[in-house]
Motif scaffolding. Sequence first.
Motif, short mmCIF file in Angstrom:
data_model
loop_
_atom_site.label_atom_id
_atom_site.label_comp_id
_atom_site.label_asym_id
_atom_site.label_seq_id
_atom_site.Cartn_x
_atom_site.Cartn_y
_atom_site.Cartn_z
N LEU A 79 7.90 4.62 3.83
CA LEU A 79 6.64 4.63 3.21
C LEU A 79 6.83 5.59 2.07
N ASN A 80 7.61 6.77 2.11
CA ASN A 80 7.78 7.70 1.34
C ASN A 80 8.75 6.94 0.29
N ASP A 81 9.68 5.94 0.54
CA ASP A 81 10.71 5.49 -0.58
C ASP A 81 9.82 4.66 -1.43
N TRP A 82 8.76 3.97 -1.10
CA TRP A 82 8.05 3.17 -1.82
C TRP A 82 6.82 3.60 -2.24
N CYS A 83 6.65 5.17 -2.27
CA CYS A 83 5.30 5.60 -2.69
C CYS A 83 3.94 5.05 -2.15
N LEU A 84 4.13 5.13 -0.71
CA LEU A 84 3.01 4.38 -0.04
C LEU A 84 2.32 5.38 0.71
N ASN A 85 2.83 6.80 0.53
CA ASN A 85 2.15 7.71 1.39
C ASN A 85 0.54 7.84 1.34
N GLY A 86 -0.20 7.89 2.24
CA GLY A 86 -1.57 8.05 2.19
C GLY A 86 -2.36 6.51 1.93
N LEU A 87 -1.61 5.56 2.08
CA LEU A 87 -2.14 4.39 2.29
C LEU A 87 -2.11 3.61 3.40
N GLU A 88 -1.49 4.34 4.54
CA GLU A 88 -1.08 3.60 5.73
C GLU A 88 -2.10 2.74 6.41
N GLN A 89 -3.29 3.41 6.57
CA GLN A 89 -4.55 2.65 7.24
C GLN A 89 -5.29 1.91 6.16
N ARG A 90 -4.98 1.81 5.13
CA ARG A 90 -5.74 0.94 4.11
C ARG A 90 -5.44 -0.70 4.37
N PRO A 91 -6.65 -1.30 4.51
CA PRO A 91 -6.59 -2.81 4.87
C PRO A 91 -5.89 -3.61 3.59
N LEU A 92 -5.49 -4.84 4.03
CA LEU A 92 -4.77 -5.31 2.82
C LEU A 92 -5.73 -5.94 1.58
N MET A 93 -7.04 -6.20 2.08
CA MET A 93 -7.85 -6.87 1.29
C MET A 93 -8.27 -5.50 0.31
N ALA A 94 -7.98 -4.32 0.65
CA ALA A 94 -8.43 -3.05 -0.25
C ALA A 94 -6.99 -2.58 -1.20
N LEU A 95 -5.92 -3.16 -0.93
CA LEU A 95 -4.70 -2.95 -1.83
C LEU A 95 -4.70 -3.52 -3.18
N SER A 96 -4.34 -2.99 -4.11
CA SER A 96 -4.03 -3.42 -5.32
C SER A 96 -2.86 -4.25 -5.60
N GLY A 97 -2.73 -5.38 -6.55
CA GLY A 97 -1.55 -6.44 -6.29
C GLY A 97 -0.05 -5.46 -5.92
N GLY A 98 0.02 -4.37 -6.89
CA GLY A 98 1.30 -3.56 -6.79
C GLY A 98 1.56 -2.96 -5.50
N GLU A 99 0.38 -2.42 -4.87
CA GLU A 99 0.48 -1.66 -3.59
C GLU A 99 0.79 -2.60 -2.73
N LEU A 100 0.35 -3.74 -2.67
CA LEU A 100 0.60 -4.89 -1.91
C LEU A 100 2.15 -5.38 -2.02
N GLN A 101 2.40 -5.31 -3.11
CA GLN A 101 3.98 -5.91 -3.28
C GLN A 101 4.94 -4.81 -2.67
N ARG A 102 4.65 -3.51 -2.98
CA ARG A 102 5.64 -2.32 -2.50
C ARG A 102 5.48 -2.44 -1.08
N ALA A 103 4.44 -2.74 -0.30
CA ALA A 103 4.40 -2.76 1.08
C ALA A 103 4.96 -4.08 1.52
N LEU A 104 5.14 -4.98 0.85
CA LEU A 104 6.05 -6.22 1.49
C LEU A 104 7.49 -5.70 1.20
#
Length: 222
Positions: A111-136
């Motif tokens: 999560l740290n490597d992909w700069c996703l800290n702080g977004l852990e509990q956010r639902p998929l529908m609330a993610l931006s396109g870039g955040e979702l791609q980094r999560a994938l």
Amino acid sequence: MIRCQGLRWGAPGQPLTPALDFDLPGGSLTAVIGANGSGKSSLLKVIAGLQKPLAGKVALDVSPRGGLSFLPQQQYLDRQFPISLQELVSAGFWGSKQTPDVRRQRLDSVLNDWCLNGLEQRPLMALSGGELQRALLARLSLAEAPLLLLDEPHAALDELGQALLWKHIHTWHNEGRTLVVVCHDLAAVRQHIPQTLLIKNTGCVLAPSRELILQQPHTQVA
């Protein structure tokens, strides 16, 4: 290694190419380019075993179960599915025998490597396109498969996200993994990917990226 022999794919009765033969060595990093509708994404699905070829065969030196990871385009993901970003990324542990403590440490690191800290509990529908791609891509990192098939992994990523993507692609390649990347950014292909497979309705060409792209200045890719 990926060995394709007499391979044809597409809709029933409508092959996108003539029968193709090509080998991608183990540990190689290869881009796939071609015009719209040439079958780039379908080729990855055929290699992954998610789509049956019309003819020919694909031989892999890894098991389809656990030996490869496939990153599809976002359009195939149901963003209404009620899971959090952390749950999506954690799916990369499927089949892992790591202890819960090791998984927790590994998850935090990715999560740290992909700069996703702080977004852990956010639902998929609330993610931006870039955040979702980094999560994938983070989920892909956890899987640690020796064969990675990436369908337009740069889609929706901003400048930071693309820098992270290419950093990880080079790391995976240096680890000896085999990567096949569908990419429409020819400048990025020339800069980052050693060899390219150009798919055309008359056949295919596999050559060093810089050489091939210079020879195909008007290739339309997407």
